[in-house]
Design an enzyme around this catalytic site. Structure first.
Site, PDB file in Angstrom:
ATOM      1  N   GLY A 126     -30.623 -12.513  12.953  1.00  0.00           N
ATOM      2  CA  GLY A 126     -31.846 -13.095  12.385  1.00  0.00           C
ATOM      3  C   GLY A 126     -33.117 -12.794  13.155  1.00  0.00           C
TER       4      GLY A 126
ATOM      5  N   GLU B 255     -34.980 -16.444  18.995  1.00  0.00           N
ATOM      6  CA  GLU B 255     -34.123 -16.875  17.884  1.00  0.00           C
ATOM      7  C   GLU B 255     -34.968 -17.063  16.630  1.00  0.00           C
ATOM      8  OE1 GLU B 255     -31.406 -17.142  16.423  1.00  0.00           O
ATOM      9  OE2 GLU B 255     -30.310 -18.950  17.003  1.00  0.00           O
TER      10      GLU B 255
ATOM     11  N   LYS C  61     -36.138 -26.836  12.490  1.00  0.00           N
ATOM     12  CA  LYS C  61     -35.956 -27.947  11.545  1.00  0.00           C
ATOM     13  C   LYS C  61     -35.627 -29.185  12.376  1.00  0.00           C
ATOM     14  CE  LYS C  61     -33.499 -25.178   8.094  1.00  0.00           C
ATOM     15  NZ  LYS C  61     -32.177 -25.035   7.443  1.00  0.00           N
TER      16      LYS C  61
ATOM     17  N   ARG D   8     -32.470 -10.537   4.202  1.00  0.00           N
ATOM     18  CA  ARG D   8     -33.137 -10.448   5.513  1.00  0.00           C
ATOM     19  C   ARG D   8     -34.439  -9.660   5.425  1.00  0.00           C
ATOM     20  NH1 ARG D   8     -29.530 -12.245   9.431  1.00  0.00           N
ATOM     21  NH2 ARG D   8     -27.343 -11.731   9.081  1.00  0.00           N
TER      22      ARG D   8
ATOM     23  N   VAL E 181     -33.659 -21.504   4.283  1.00  0.00           N
ATOM     24  CA  VAL E 181     -34.638 -20.438   4.051  1.00  0.00           C
ATOM     25  C   VAL E 181     -34.029 -19.056   4.309  1.00  0.00           C
ATOM     26  CG1 VAL E 181     -36.737 -21.811   4.420  1.00  0.00           C
ATOM     27  CG2 VAL E 181     -35.559 -20.817   6.398  1.00  0.00           C
TER      28      VAL E 181
ATOM     29  N   ASP F 249     -31.713 -25.120  14.163  1.00  0.00           N
ATOM     30  CA  ASP F 249     -31.287 -26.071  13.141  1.00  0.00           C
ATOM     31  C   ASP F 249     -30.658 -27.272  13.855  1.00  0.00           C
ATOM     32  OD1 ASP F 249     -30.688 -26.940  10.504  1.00  0.00           O
ATOM     33  OD2 ASP F 249     -28.775 -25.910  10.507  1.00  0.00           O
TER      34      ASP F 249
HETATM   35  P1  5GP Z   1     -27.919 -24.155  14.839  1.00  0.00           P
HETATM   36  O1  5GP Z   1     -26.845 -23.790  15.796  1.00  0.00           O
HETATM   37  O2  5GP Z   1     -29.226 -24.519  15.478  1.00  0.00           O
HETATM   38  O3  5GP Z   1     -27.452 -25.209  13.859  1.00  0.00           O
HETATM   39  O4  5GP Z   1     -28.130 -22.918  13.907  1.00  0.00           O
HETATM   40  C1  5GP Z   1     -28.823 -21.823  14.257  1.00  0.00           C
HETATM   41  C2  5GP Z   1     -28.470 -20.683  13.338  1.00  0.00           C
HETATM   42  O5  5GP Z   1     -28.147 -21.144  12.030  1.00  0.00           O
HETATM   43  C3  5GP Z   1     -29.645 -19.767  13.143  1.00  0.00           C
HETATM   44  O6  5GP Z   1     -29.651 -18.767  14.088  1.00  0.00           O
HETATM   45  C4  5GP Z   1     -29.397 -19.228  11.765  1.00  0.00           C
HETATM   46  O7  5GP Z   1     -28.545 -18.105  11.837  1.00  0.00           O
HETATM   47  C5  5GP Z   1     -28.659 -20.317  11.040  1.00  0.00           C
HETATM   48  N1  5GP Z   1     -29.567 -21.103  10.190  1.00  0.00           N
HETATM   49  C6  5GP Z   1     -29.968 -22.374  10.370  1.00  0.00           C
HETATM   50  N2  5GP Z   1     -30.796 -22.762   9.391  1.00  0.00           N
HETATM   51  C7  5GP Z   1     -30.926 -21.704   8.568  1.00  0.00           C
HETATM   52  C8  5GP Z   1     -31.677 -21.480   7.371  1.00  0.00           C
HETATM   53  O8  5GP Z   1     -32.413 -22.323   6.838  1.00  0.00           O
HETATM   54  N3  5GP Z   1     -31.559 -20.227   6.837  1.00  0.00           N
HETATM   55  C9  5GP Z   1     -30.768 -19.256   7.357  1.00  0.00           C
HETATM   56  N4  5GP Z   1     -30.746 -18.096   6.735  1.00  0.00           N
HETATM   57  N5  5GP Z   1     -30.054 -19.445   8.488  1.00  0.00           N
HETATM   58  C10 5GP Z   1     -30.136 -20.657   9.081  1.00  0.00           C
END
Ligand code: 5GP
Length: 177
Positions: free
Chosen positions: A40, A95, A127, A161, A149, A99
């Site tokens: 990403g 990054e 987020k 992407r 998103v 999330d």
């Molecule tokens: P976390 O470990 O913080 O929950 O997630 C991080 C990863 O989740 C990000 O690097 C991304 O790959 C994916 N991710 C989280 N939210 C989104 C989103 O709204 N869209 C997309 N495409 N990937 C997300």
């Protein structure tokens, strides 16, 4: 299905420029290495580093992704490691989106175990309402609501992407034009 534009390419461009300027002033007396979290990060990392007026090193790391799901599994597996030695270096972990926070929390821990001088997190999107573990990016582009998103590096099942704007993605919703 692909939904409305949440952040336009013009707003992304302006914010990436602002972040590059902030990071550039932070680079004084540092030995920086930018580590992008694949996949990403690719558009963000390349746009960001091109706007930093200093020679910088880049490397990449990859953790497990969501696959075709739009929610986090809460456990991170390393898929690809960096090749650089980060001992005594100033690491900027780049990054696309924070999330729940688990991915970056685990990656920061992994990098810290290799004795860098510093580790800072650079994230384009966050987020905050979804956070399950404390993780505050040192450099942040945008805070967004709890919507999934795609675009500007972010995918759904490896697609979208390459969209220049960031869109909402609604699984099984109607396609917008
Ligand atoms: P976390 O470990 O913080 O929950 O997630 C991080 C990863 O989740 C990000 O690097 C991304 O790959 C994916 N991710 C989280 N939210 C989104 C989103 O709204 N869209 C997309 N495409 N990937 C997300």
């Amino acid at each position: 299905m692909l939904g409305r534009i949440v952040i336009s390419r013009e707003r992304i461009d302006a914010v990436v420029g602002r972040m590059a300027a902030e990071i550039e002033s932070d680079l004084e007396n540092r030995d920086p290495i930018f580590i992008g979290v694949l996949k990403g990060c690719v558009y963000f990392l390349t746009d960001l580093t091109r706007r930093i007026g200093r020679p910088v090193e880049i490397d990449f790391i990859q953790a497990s992704s969501y696959g075709a799901s739009t929610t986090s599994s809460g456990s991170v597996v390393l898929v690809k490691d960096i090749t650089a030695d980060v001992r005594d270096r100033d690491v900027y972990l780049v990054e696309d989106i924070v999330d729940t926070g688990y991915t970056l929390h685990d990656l920061v821990k992994l990098i810290q175990a290799r004795h860098p001088r510093s580790v800072q997190v650079v994230a384009l999107l966050s987020k905050p309402s979804r956070r399950e573990i404390e993780l505050d990016p040192d450099f942040l582009g945008f805070e967004i609501d709890d919507v999934f998103v795609v675009g500007y590096g972010l995918d759904f099942d490896e697609r979208y992407r390459n969209l220049p704007d960031i869109h909402e993605f609604v699984p099984d919703g109607p396609e917008s034009s």
